[in-house]
Design a protein around this motif. Structure first.
Motif, mmCIF file in Angstrom:
data_model
loop_
_atom_site.group_PDB
_atom_site.id
_atom_site.type_symbol
_atom_site.label_atom_id
_atom_site.label_comp_id
_atom_site.label_asym_id
_atom_site.label_seq_id
_atom_site.Cartn_x
_atom_site.Cartn_y
_atom_site.Cartn_z
ATOM 1 N N GLY A 107 0.787 -1.235 0.000
ATOM 2 C CA GLY A 107 0.000 0.000 0.000
ATOM 3 C C GLY A 107 0.815 1.279 0.000
ATOM 4 O O GLY A 107 0.269 2.362 0.202
ATOM 5 N N ARG A 108 2.118 1.190 -0.262
ATOM 6 C CA ARG A 108 2.924 2.408 -0.246
ATOM 7 C C ARG A 108 3.003 3.087 -1.610
ATOM 8 O O ARG A 108 3.454 4.203 -1.727
ATOM 9 C CB ARG A 108 4.321 2.109 0.317
ATOM 10 C CG ARG A 108 4.286 1.955 1.845
ATOM 11 C CD ARG A 108 5.628 1.503 2.382
ATOM 12 N NE ARG A 108 5.914 0.124 1.980
ATOM 13 C CZ ARG A 108 7.125 -0.437 2.084
ATOM 14 N NH1 ARG A 108 8.147 0.262 2.530
ATOM 15 N NH2 ARG A 108 7.300 -1.708 1.736
ATOM 16 N N GLN A 109 2.605 2.374 -2.654
ATOM 17 C CA GLN A 109 2.440 3.019 -3.951
ATOM 18 C C GLN A 109 1.028 2.750 -4.445
ATOM 19 O O GLN A 109 0.425 1.741 -4.086
ATOM 20 C CB GLN A 109 3.476 2.499 -4.962
ATOM 21 C CG GLN A 109 4.832 3.158 -4.770
ATOM 22 C CD GLN A 109 5.847 2.702 -5.810
ATOM 23 O OE1 GLN A 109 5.671 1.686 -6.479
ATOM 24 N NE2 GLN A 109 6.921 3.460 -5.923
ATOM 25 N N LYS A 110 0.547 3.652 -5.286
ATOM 26 C CA LYS A 110 -0.847 3.554 -5.716
ATOM 27 C C LYS A 110 -0.956 3.087 -7.159
ATOM 28 O O LYS A 110 0.039 2.932 -7.862
ATOM 29 C CB LYS A 110 -1.517 4.911 -5.561
ATOM 30 C CG LYS A 110 -1.555 5.407 -4.120
ATOM 31 C CD LYS A 110 -2.691 6.376 -3.905
ATOM 32 C CE LYS A 110 -2.782 6.823 -2.460
ATOM 33 N NZ LYS A 110 -2.968 5.693 -1.518
ATOM 34 N N TYR A 111 -2.190 2.875 -7.567
ATOM 35 C CA TYR A 111 -2.507 2.583 -8.960
ATOM 36 C C TYR A 111 -3.788 3.340 -9.255
ATOM 37 O O TYR A 111 -4.435 3.848 -8.331
ATOM 38 C CB TYR A 111 -2.684 1.077 -9.185
ATOM 39 C CG TYR A 111 -3.695 0.449 -8.250
ATOM 40 C CD1 TYR A 111 -3.313 -0.015 -6.994
ATOM 41 C CD2 TYR A 111 -5.039 0.356 -8.599
ATOM 42 C CE1 TYR A 111 -4.240 -0.558 -6.118
ATOM 43 C CE2 TYR A 111 -5.965 -0.186 -7.733
ATOM 44 C CZ TYR A 111 -5.559 -0.639 -6.492
ATOM 45 O OH TYR A 111 -6.481 -1.161 -5.629
ATOM 46 N N SER A 112 -4.162 3.400 -10.519
ATOM 47 C CA SER A 112 -5.332 4.189 -10.893
ATOM 48 C C SER A 112 -6.575 3.707 -10.146
ATOM 49 O O SER A 112 -6.896 2.519 -10.149
ATOM 50 C CB SER A 112 -5.550 4.079 -12.401
ATOM 51 O OG SER A 112 -6.679 4.839 -12.752
ATOM 52 N N GLY A 203 -7.470 12.930 -12.566
ATOM 53 C CA GLY A 203 -6.967 13.493 -11.313
ATOM 54 C C GLY A 203 -7.714 14.751 -10.906
ATOM 55 O O GLY A 203 -8.580 15.234 -11.631
ATOM 56 N N PRO A 204 -7.381 15.282 -9.709
ATOM 57 C CA PRO A 204 -8.095 16.423 -9.144
ATOM 58 C C PRO A 204 -8.004 17.640 -10.065
ATOM 59 O O PRO A 204 -7.131 17.708 -10.926
ATOM 60 C CB PRO A 204 -7.359 16.708 -7.834
ATOM 61 C CG PRO A 204 -6.311 15.695 -7.686
ATOM 62 C CD PRO A 204 -6.283 14.812 -8.878
ATOM 63 N N PRO A 205 -8.929 18.597 -9.879
ATOM 64 C CA PRO A 205 -8.892 19.810 -10.698
ATOM 65 C C PRO A 205 -7.551 20.545 -10.519
ATOM 66 O O PRO A 205 -6.914 20.418 -9.482
ATOM 67 C CB PRO A 205 -10.040 20.660 -10.149
ATOM 68 C CG PRO A 205 -10.624 19.939 -8.998
ATOM 69 C CD PRO A 205 -10.019 18.592 -8.908
ATOM 70 N N ASP A 206 -7.162 21.302 -11.536
ATOM 71 C CA ASP A 206 -5.860 21.985 -11.523
ATOM 72 C C ASP A 206 -5.671 22.852 -10.280
ATOM 73 O O ASP A 206 -4.567 22.953 -9.759
ATOM 74 C CB ASP A 206 -5.712 22.849 -12.781
ATOM 75 C CG ASP A 206 -5.701 21.987 -14.037
ATOM 76 O OD1 ASP A 206 -5.572 20.745 -13.906
ATOM 77 O OD2 ASP A 206 -5.833 22.543 -15.146
#
Ligand code: FE2
Ligand code: FE2
Lengths: 317, 256
Positions: A107-112, A203-206
């Motif tokens: 769980g230390r790196q993510k994926y989409s 991803g999140p808004p700019d």
């Protein structure tokens, strides 16, 4: 250690090379933060390819025709290939596949986060191909010009296959949409469930995306999240019309003045929940990946032991 | 009975193609079950390759088998029940661990390569064409399985132990490979397929020499399981078919 003059001048030279659109290659000097950002991004991308095999792999054994079964099997295999190229690209920055897999399953790196949604029906296979691979292409086309050479080249190769996947997904949904009433409903239901998560893939808004400025300066990222999202919407709306399927957004309409489609607000709270581990399938996806890694350990170990014995046999001969 | 090409009756051609086609379809399904569970990514790709090759062969063979009564590949794959499947019991056995999967592949692909190699020059042109393409694929499957049997047999103590167990588990199902059905015997008389007795010796030799090289041996008991070619299957096939067929059957007149 305080930054020295030579660090400063190397940083400067690095930025100048980037500004001149030169790619960064594995042997080039690079700022530590560039290296770690690149590793994180490539690893996350590689993990997404591999975890992404699960939701679609879920339907291979149940595919409703042998032709569709073959297409799906080949697609999921392509994704494994994408994962391999990308882990190889990460390796050029000094991190091995085993190490990255460990970071993923702990769980230390993510994926989409899109792959934390379940594939409940066959139509989900089509919706993923059309929308998720479609969003991935939009993202990855921009990444073919990213500043790190091995990553950019991997993207060129991957994009070619992703566009096949997108077309196959479209074609699958088109068959369902024009099929029986039950098939049409299945297709519409899948699009209803996948549309918003697909928009979240950018991803999140700019305004809330903290990494964007530095990544843009280093040309790791060349187009902003919101701009990519808009490109995807503009590309997808006419395709939905061609499919005779509705996109589940009452505010979706062409804006003549902007020359783009307007769309309704995205539920960012849902996004945060899923990224934060509370999606329907987060635990399941990691558990499957972990089990494959652990169950396969004895096989990999046997292959290594055999290799060592072969080598010592040849060197003794 | 109507005489087919080269004197092979339509019924016999259908039975032979169905038996082969079902072997490929069922084994392809088993291999596809490995998806996302393989011991490493390279193997994820390789197992998918094997599954895809076999699925391609299954589609050609089922299409040929269905010609006589106008049924297409999907009608044959999705609308027959367990009792009407003609595959070998070997290929329907569950994946088990990686040693079981590779042992099953070795036993089957060695058999299949020998058959295809012979059939390339057989008297039935459509079977010969399928064999000509399939023989290259089967060759690769055999090589892949042999490499893994060597690695696992001569790898670690654990992998060696698992290989022995896999051989004990699957050996009983090898009897059936060389038992001809009546259709097979007639097809062999017509020169469309080899007499199975002519394949047995080279098969045994190929397997035995590999096992010896890998520090393993052929189990000391005789094989006894058979019946698959006559539709007498293990309990495993019914579950496999339930999974494979349910969606297709839930929408009887749909196209996909
Ligand atoms: Fe991909
Ligand atoms: Fe893809």
């Amino acid at each position: 250690m305080p930054p020295t003059n030579s660090d400063e001048s190397r940083n400067l030279a690095f930025q100048q090379a980037i500004d001149a659109d030169r790619t960064v290659e594995p042997r080039d000097w690079m700022p530590e933060r560039y290296r770690s950002t690149m590793i994180r991004q490539i690893a996350q991308h590689a993990h997404s390819e591999i975890i992404g095999m699960q939701p679609e792999g879920n339907w291979i054994t149940r595919a409703p025709s042998l032709r569709r079964k073959a297409i799906l099997l080949a697609k999921v295999q392509d994704e494994a290939g994408h994962g391999l190229y990308l882990y190889a690209a990460a390796e050029t920055l000094g991190v091995g596949r085993g190490e990255l897999t460990e970071l993923l399953i702990t769980g230390r790196q993510k994926y989409s986060s899109i792959f934390n949604y379940p594939t409940q029906t066959w139509a989900d296979v089509g919706a993923i191909g059309w929308l998720v691979d479609g969003a991935a292409i939009t993202n990855q086309l921009a990444l073919t010009k990213t500043s790190y050479g091995p990553y950019a080249r991997a993207m060129v190769r991957i994009c070619r296959e992703e566009s096949f996947h997108q077309r196959q997904g479209f074609e699958l949904l088109s068959e369902l949409s024009r099929g029986t009433v039950a098939q049409h409903e299945m297709a519409q239901d899948a699009v209803n469930r996948w549309w918003w998560p697909a928009l979240m893939m950018f991803g999140p808004p700019d305004t809330e995306s903290p990494n964007t400025a530095q990544s843009m300066a280093w040309k790791i990222k060349r187009v902003s999240n919101d701009e990519l999202r808009q490109r995807f919407v503009d590309m997808t709306v006419p395709q939905a019309q061609a499919l005779a399927l509705d996109l589940p957004d009452p505010q979706l309409r062409w804006n003549e003045a902007r020359g783009h489609y307007d769309f309704g607000p995205i539920d960012w709270e849902e996004f945060r929940q899923v990224v934060g581990g509370h999606g329907a399938c987060n635990a399941q996806r990691i558990a499957v990946r972990r089990a494959a890694d652990e169950d396969g350990a004895w096989v990999r170990e046997a292959a290594r032991a055999w290799e060592v014995r072969q080598n010592s046999r040849t060197s003794a001969a | 009975m109507t005489a087919g090409v080269a004197g092979l009756s339509v019924v016999d051609l259908r039975e032979v193609a169905l038996g082969f086609g079902d072997d490929c379809l069922v084994l392809s399904h088993r291999l596809a079950e490995w998806t996302t569970h393989a011991p490493e990514l390279e193997e994820e790709m390789a197992l998918a390759n094997l599954a895809l090759d076999l699925l391609g062969q299954a589609r050609s063979l089922l299409t040929l088998a269905g010609e006589a009564d106008g049924r297409d590949e999907d009608q044959l794959a999705y609308w027959r029940d367990d009792r009407d499947f003609r595959n070998l019991l070997l290929v329907e056995q569950p994946n088990g661990d990686f040693a079981v999967t590779m042992t099953r592949q070795l036993l089957f692909s060695t058999f299949q390569e020998l058959l295809y190699r012979w059939m390339v020059t057989g008297t039935e042109p459509r079977l010969a064409a399928i064999a000509a393409k399939g023989v290259m694929e089967a060759r690769y499957h055999v090589e892949h399985a042999r490499l893994w049997v060597q690695r696992l047999g001569g790898g670690t103590e654990e992998s060696h132990r698992r290989m022995c167990r896999a051989l004990d588990l699957l050996w009983p199902y090898t009897e059936e490979l060389f038992e001809p059905t009546e259709s097979w015997s007639r097809a062999a008389d017509q020169g469309a397929v080899p007499p199975l007795s002519s394949i047995e010796e080279p098969w045994r030799h190929s397997i035995e020499s590999l096992l010896v090289d890998s520090g393993l041996e052929i189990p000391g008991f005789p094989a006894w399981q058979s019946g698959g070619r006559l539709g007498r299957h293990s309990e495993h096939l019914g579950h496999l078919l339930a999974e494979m067929q349910h969606l297709h059957r839930s929408h009887p007149n749909a196209s996909w």
